[in-house]
Design a protein around this motif. Structure first.
Motif, PDB file in Angstrom:
ATOM      1  N   ALA A 157       0.828  -1.207   0.000  1.00 44.63           N
ATOM      2  CA  ALA A 157       0.000   0.000   0.000  1.00 44.63           C
ATOM      3  C   ALA A 157       0.863   1.259   0.000  1.00 44.63           C
ATOM      4  CB  ALA A 157      -0.929  -0.004   1.211  1.00 44.63           C
ATOM      5  N   GLY A 158       1.954   1.216   0.753  1.00 46.20           N
ATOM      6  CA  GLY A 158       2.848   2.368   0.796  1.00 46.20           C
ATOM      7  C   GLY A 158       3.516   2.626  -0.539  1.00 46.20           C
ATOM      8  N   ASP A 159       4.000   1.550  -1.176  1.00 48.42           N
ATOM      9  CA  ASP A 159       4.621   1.699  -2.496  1.00 48.42           C
ATOM     10  C   ASP A 159       3.597   2.166  -3.529  1.00 48.42           C
ATOM     11  OD1 ASP A 159       7.002   0.905  -1.431  1.00 48.42           O
ATOM     12  OD2 ASP A 159       6.955  -1.130  -2.251  1.00 48.42           O
ATOM     13  N   LEU A 160       2.379   1.668  -3.395  1.00 51.24           N
ATOM     14  CA  LEU A 160       1.320   2.081  -4.311  1.00 51.24           C
ATOM     15  C   LEU A 160       1.071   3.583  -4.199  1.00 51.24           C
ATOM     16  CD1 LEU A 160      -1.019   1.395  -6.286  1.00 51.24           C
ATOM     17  CD2 LEU A 160      -2.442   0.957  -4.273  1.00 51.24           C
ATOM     18  N   ALA A 161       1.028   4.069  -2.963  1.00 51.90           N
ATOM     19  CA  ALA A 161       0.740   5.490  -2.748  1.00 51.90           C
ATOM     20  C   ALA A 161       1.907   6.381  -3.151  1.00 51.90           C
ATOM     21  CB  ALA A 161       0.370   5.728  -1.286  1.00 51.90           C
ATOM     22  N   GLY A 166       2.268   8.430  -7.220  1.00 49.96           N
ATOM     23  CA  GLY A 166       3.089   9.633  -7.261  1.00 49.96           C
ATOM     24  C   GLY A 166       3.033  10.511  -6.029  1.00 49.96           C
ATOM     25  N   LEU A 167       2.710   9.932  -4.876  1.00 51.64           N
ATOM     26  CA  LEU A 167       2.609  10.738  -3.659  1.00 51.64           C
ATOM     27  C   LEU A 167       3.973  11.253  -3.214  1.00 51.64           C
ATOM     28  CD1 LEU A 167       0.434  11.657  -1.637  1.00 51.64           C
ATOM     29  CD2 LEU A 167       0.953   9.636  -0.266  1.00 51.64           C
ATOM     30  N   GLY A 168       5.008  10.436  -3.399  1.00 51.43           N
ATOM     31  CA  GLY A 168       6.348  10.846  -2.991  1.00 51.43           C
ATOM     32  C   GLY A 168       6.615  10.557  -1.528  1.00 51.43           C
ATOM     33  N   PHE A 169       7.896  10.587  -1.151  1.00 50.86           N
ATOM     34  CA  PHE A 169       8.288  10.218   0.208  1.00 50.86           C
ATOM     35  C   PHE A 169       7.803  11.231   1.244  1.00 50.86           C
ATOM     36  CE2 PHE A 169      12.114   8.543  -2.296  1.00 50.86           C
ATOM     37  CZ  PHE A 169      11.459   7.358  -2.592  1.00 50.86           C
ATOM     38  N   SER A 170       8.024  12.507   0.970  1.00 45.47           N
ATOM     39  CA  SER A 170       7.656  13.543   1.948  1.00 45.47           C
ATOM     40  C   SER A 170       6.158  13.559   2.201  1.00 45.47           C
ATOM     41  CB  SER A 170       8.120  14.920   1.460  1.00 45.47           C
ATOM     42  OG  SER A 170       9.518  14.964   1.319  1.00 45.47           O
ATOM     43  N   TRP A 171       5.390  13.571   1.128  1.00 45.57           N
ATOM     44  CA  TRP A 171       3.943  13.569   1.287  1.00 45.57           C
ATOM     45  C   TRP A 171       3.452  12.244   1.854  1.00 45.57           C
ATOM     46  CZ3 TRP A 171       0.845  17.398   1.844  1.00 45.57           C
ATOM     47  CH2 TRP A 171       1.135  18.628   1.258  1.00 45.57           C
ATOM     48  N   GLY A 172       4.195  11.169   1.590  1.00 40.11           N
ATOM     49  CA  GLY A 172       3.832   9.886   2.182  1.00 40.11           C
ATOM     50  C   GLY A 172       3.896   9.941   3.696  1.00 40.11           C
TER      51      GLY A 172
END
Length: 261
Positions: A157-161, A166-172
């Protein structure tokens, strides 16, 4: 329904730690280590994916065997198992995505279904999903299977987001952190705490993964650039320090009331 206490050993105590702020901190740190440690062994140490998988699965089997032998909570054994499960859970998802070419949409859906089935089997067998009563062998086995599934699902789910959507690390980090905060608020307002706990537990995986990637990845890819070595070692040191702390200090009733989900 058979009484599990008659057919399975009854442990002296619940074998899951008190759910305090320290619990959640160690959990998030362990998920970050899971995200970075596997990459470090496979790439930096040049063990390759297959050998890394074999080593970590073997280490997990040993750690889990040790954990199951104890009849009470032993913090170092419990958290060592969690850290290794975080690594293996990450590797399962990575093997499906990178090795077998399975879409993150499919893997996320499949892991969700698998987790739901395990939860159903656990509840049907024991009548509860509470971690307050992990006091028989059967309940502990259900617990660890669920933990592995949550790590695999959280990774997918994290990789999907962060990647596919395209959520990116910071926004993740921001989004998953906000979702955990919302879950905590819901629990405070009266939502079933067992449900809230497991939702938060799943969400800490993509939060930790996003945090790990943010810190370890190069600035070219949107990270801070600390690298997997410094990130993994730094977080392992923090985990050890926190485990030592919780081993010598029992949480107060106020800690449990304010931090438990």
């Amino acid at each position: 329904m058979a009484d599990p206490q008659r057919t399975y050993p009854l442990w002296a105590d619940n074998k899951v730690p008190e759910v305090t702020i320290a619990f959640w901190l160690i959990k998030i740190l362990s998920t970050t280590v899971g995200e970075t440690a596997a990459d470090y062994l496979a790439v930096n140490v040049e063990l390759g994916t297959l050998l890394t998988d074999v080593i970590t699965v073997a280490l997990l089997a040993i750690a889990l065997g040790v954990q199951l032998r104890f009849r009470k909570l032993v913090p170092w054994a419990y958290w060592l198992t969690v850290v290794l499960i975080s690594v293996v859970g990450t590797q399962i998802t990575d093997a499906l995505t990178d090795g077998a070419g399975v879409s993150l949409y499919i893997s996320t859906t499949c892991f969700t279904v698998i987790l739901a089935i395990v939860f159903w089997a656990w509840y049907r067998s024991e009548g509860t999903l509470s971690i307050r009563h992990i006091d028989t062998l059967r309940r502990e086995l259900f617990y660890w299977v669920v933990i592995l599934c949550t790590f695999a699902l959280g990774t997918a789910a994290g990789d999907l987001a962060t990647e596919a959507l395209g959520l990116g690390f910071s926004w993740g980090v921001v989004v998953f952190g906000a979702l955990i905060a919302a879950t905590a608020a819901a629990a405070y307002l009266g939502v079933n705490r067992v449900l809230a706990f497991w939702i938060a537990y799943i969400l800490t995986r993509p939060l930790g993964a996003s945090l790990g990637d943010l810190l370890s990845q190069s600035r070219t890819y949107g990270g801070v650039g600390f690298g997997t070595v410094y990130t993994s070692v730094g977080f392992l040191v923090l985990i050890i320090a926190l485990v030592v702390l919780v081993s010598i200090r029992k949480p107060s009733a106020e800690d449990s009331r304010t931090a438990q989900i």
